[in-house]
Design an enzyme around this catalytic site. Structure first.
Site, PDB file in Angstrom:
ATOM      1  N   TRP A  64      -8.917   8.101  -1.846  1.00 38.55           N
ATOM      2  CA  TRP A  64      -7.838   8.865  -2.485  1.00 38.55           C
ATOM      3  C   TRP A  64      -8.235  10.337  -2.653  1.00 38.55           C
ATOM      4  O   TRP A  64      -7.399  11.218  -2.486  1.00 38.55           O
ATOM      5  CB  TRP A  64      -7.516   8.256  -3.860  1.00 38.55           C
ATOM      6  CG  TRP A  64      -6.494   7.166  -3.769  1.00 38.55           C
ATOM      7  CD1 TRP A  64      -6.536   6.071  -2.962  1.00 38.55           C
ATOM      8  CD2 TRP A  64      -5.277   7.067  -4.507  1.00 38.55           C
ATOM      9  NE1 TRP A  64      -5.427   5.290  -3.157  1.00 38.55           N
ATOM     10  CE2 TRP A  64      -4.640   5.875  -4.103  1.00 38.55           C
ATOM     11  CE3 TRP A  64      -4.681   7.852  -5.481  1.00 38.55           C
ATOM     12  CZ2 TRP A  64      -3.422   5.473  -4.630  1.00 38.55           C
ATOM     13  CZ3 TRP A  64      -3.469   7.452  -6.019  1.00 38.55           C
ATOM     14  CH2 TRP A  64      -2.849   6.272  -5.594  1.00 38.55           C
ATOM     15  N   TYR A  76      -2.045  11.344   1.726  1.00 38.69           N
ATOM     16  CA  TYR A  76      -2.842  11.309   0.498  1.00 38.69           C
ATOM     17  C   TYR A  76      -2.845  12.652  -0.227  1.00 38.69           C
ATOM     18  O   TYR A  76      -2.969  12.691  -1.461  1.00 38.69           O
ATOM     19  CB  TYR A  76      -4.269  10.834   0.809  1.00 38.69           C
ATOM     20  CG  TYR A  76      -4.320   9.337   0.953  1.00 38.69           C
ATOM     21  CD1 TYR A  76      -4.647   8.529  -0.131  1.00 38.69           C
ATOM     22  CD2 TYR A  76      -3.976   8.716   2.153  1.00 38.69           C
ATOM     23  CE1 TYR A  76      -4.669   7.144  -0.017  1.00 38.69           C
ATOM     24  CE2 TYR A  76      -3.983   7.337   2.280  1.00 38.69           C
ATOM     25  CZ  TYR A  76      -4.327   6.555   1.189  1.00 38.69           C
ATOM     26  OH  TYR A  76      -4.327   5.185   1.300  1.00 38.69           O
ATOM     27  N   ASP A 132       0.839  -1.193   0.000  1.00 37.31           N
ATOM     28  CA  ASP A 132       0.000   0.000   0.000  1.00 37.31           C
ATOM     29  C   ASP A 132       0.880   1.252   0.000  1.00 37.31           C
ATOM     30  O   ASP A 132       1.773   1.368  -0.836  1.00 37.31           O
ATOM     31  CB  ASP A 132      -0.977  -0.058   1.184  1.00 37.31           C
ATOM     32  CG  ASP A 132      -2.027   1.029   1.170  1.00 37.31           C
ATOM     33  OD1 ASP A 132      -3.017   0.879   0.433  1.00 37.31           O
ATOM     34  OD2 ASP A 132      -1.865   2.035   1.893  1.00 37.31           O
ATOM     35  N   HIS A 157      -7.480  -6.490  -0.040  1.00 37.37           N
ATOM     36  CA  HIS A 157      -6.335  -5.574  -0.087  1.00 37.37           C
ATOM     37  C   HIS A 157      -5.250  -5.916   0.922  1.00 37.37           C
ATOM     38  O   HIS A 157      -4.069  -5.685   0.668  1.00 37.37           O
ATOM     39  CB  HIS A 157      -6.839  -4.153   0.155  1.00 37.37           C
ATOM     40  CG  HIS A 157      -5.780  -3.108   0.123  1.00 37.37           C
ATOM     41  ND1 HIS A 157      -4.976  -2.878  -0.973  1.00 37.37           N
ATOM     42  CD2 HIS A 157      -5.370  -2.223   1.075  1.00 37.37           C
ATOM     43  CE1 HIS A 157      -4.141  -1.888  -0.714  1.00 37.37           C
ATOM     44  NE2 HIS A 157      -4.350  -1.478   0.515  1.00 37.37           N
TER      45      HIS A 157
END
Length: 294
Positions: free
Chosen positions: A150, A213, A104, A274
């Site tokens: 995001w 982010y 990630d 994930h």
């Protein structure tokens, strides 16, 4: 704590990183992602430590590491800065070179490390990401719904901080469960969940995770685009593992996206959501132990 690992604090320039370490042999640095910390490696790190000197830092802004205030350019949490932290950590530990494996956001730090510091890298492992610029370029309605964080986390401060801060535990539990194959929290240990929730409940670390982010939407994206235009590539051998129900799978052919960046690419997929290290730790070990051993 990760079973069998010792924890210490290491000053790395302007930040102090919390670091877990165990094992002997060639150094292998494990870099976690969002919204996690070193705990995400607790099911695979002890196995890796049977063959390697395994070093597991909390990235700046995560876990027990320092969480400085972001700047206007979002350079404080740029992956270039985070990679530089890892170089300073290696210097402090007197490690000339190391393998690096990232998941990630840690995967984004790892490939930036490979591009910026190729002389310090042995082999590169990437779990569950494609390059930042390529990921943005492949957005459609389906991917936007799956990866909504995001754009949400990249909104100007303090909007996401205030919204998450209203009920951080609920947000973390929702995020973790939504990104698993089982759509629940069964893959995560009680200690890991407690740590992830506490991290999001701390104002400084919550700000840092959002800043991570914000950097991804600006500073990191611009660096990727500049590197692609200049034809820069990852020169080290690289192995890429993605989850069949994860984010890279939504791009169609995630290995193809890496092929332009990494000429020495090998790759594979696994049955997981994930969080592959917690959902399918055996697949992670099966993928990376032979790669780093060779």
């Amino acid at each position: 704590m990760i079973t069998g690992f010792d924890q210490s604090y290491v000053q790395c320039g302007d930040v102090r990183l919390s670091v877990h370490r165990a094992g002997h042999g060639t150094p292998l640095i494990l870099l976690h992602g969002y919204p996690q910390n070193h705990h995400c490696w607790e099911k695979v790190a002890p196995t890796l430590a049977e063959d390697f000197d395994v070093i597991v830092p909390d990235l700046r802004g995560y876990g027990d590491s320092d969480a400085p205030q972001d700047d206007a350019e979002h350079s404080v949490y740029a992956k270039r800065q985070m990679a530089a932290d890892i170089i300073k950590l290696m210097d402090a530990l007197q490690l000339p070179k190391a393998h690096v494996l990232g998941h990630d956001r840690g995967g984004r730090v790892a490939y930036r490390f490979a591009l910026d510091h190729p002389d310090r890298l042995l082999k590169l492992g990437i779990i569950e990401i494609v390059p930042t610029g390529d990921f943005w370029a492949h957005w459609d309605a389906n991917l936007a719904m799956k990866a909504y964080h995001w754009t949400f986390l990249a909104q100007p401060a303090p909007l996401p901080e205030r919204m998450i801060g209203a009920d951080p535990e609920a947000y973390i539990d929702w995020t973790l469960s939504a990104w698993t194959l089982a759509k629940d929290l069964s893959a995560f240990s009680d200690a890991a969940l407690e740590s992830y929730r506490a991290q999001a409940a701390d104002d400084a670390h919550l700000h840092a995770m959002c800043a991570d982010y914000r950097a991804g939407a600006t500073y990191d994206k611009a660096l990727d685009e500049a590197d692609r235009a200049a034809g820069r590539q990852i020169t080290a051998p690289m192995h890429f593992l993605w989850a069949e129900d994860g984010f890279p799978a939504q791009t169609g052919d995630p290995a193809k996206l890496w092929r332009d960046w990494a000429p020495q690419l090998t790759h594979g997929s696994c049955v997981s959501g994930h969080f592959a290290m917690e959902e399918n730790p055996q697949a992670v070990c099966d993928a990376f132990l032979p790669f780093f051993r060779d």
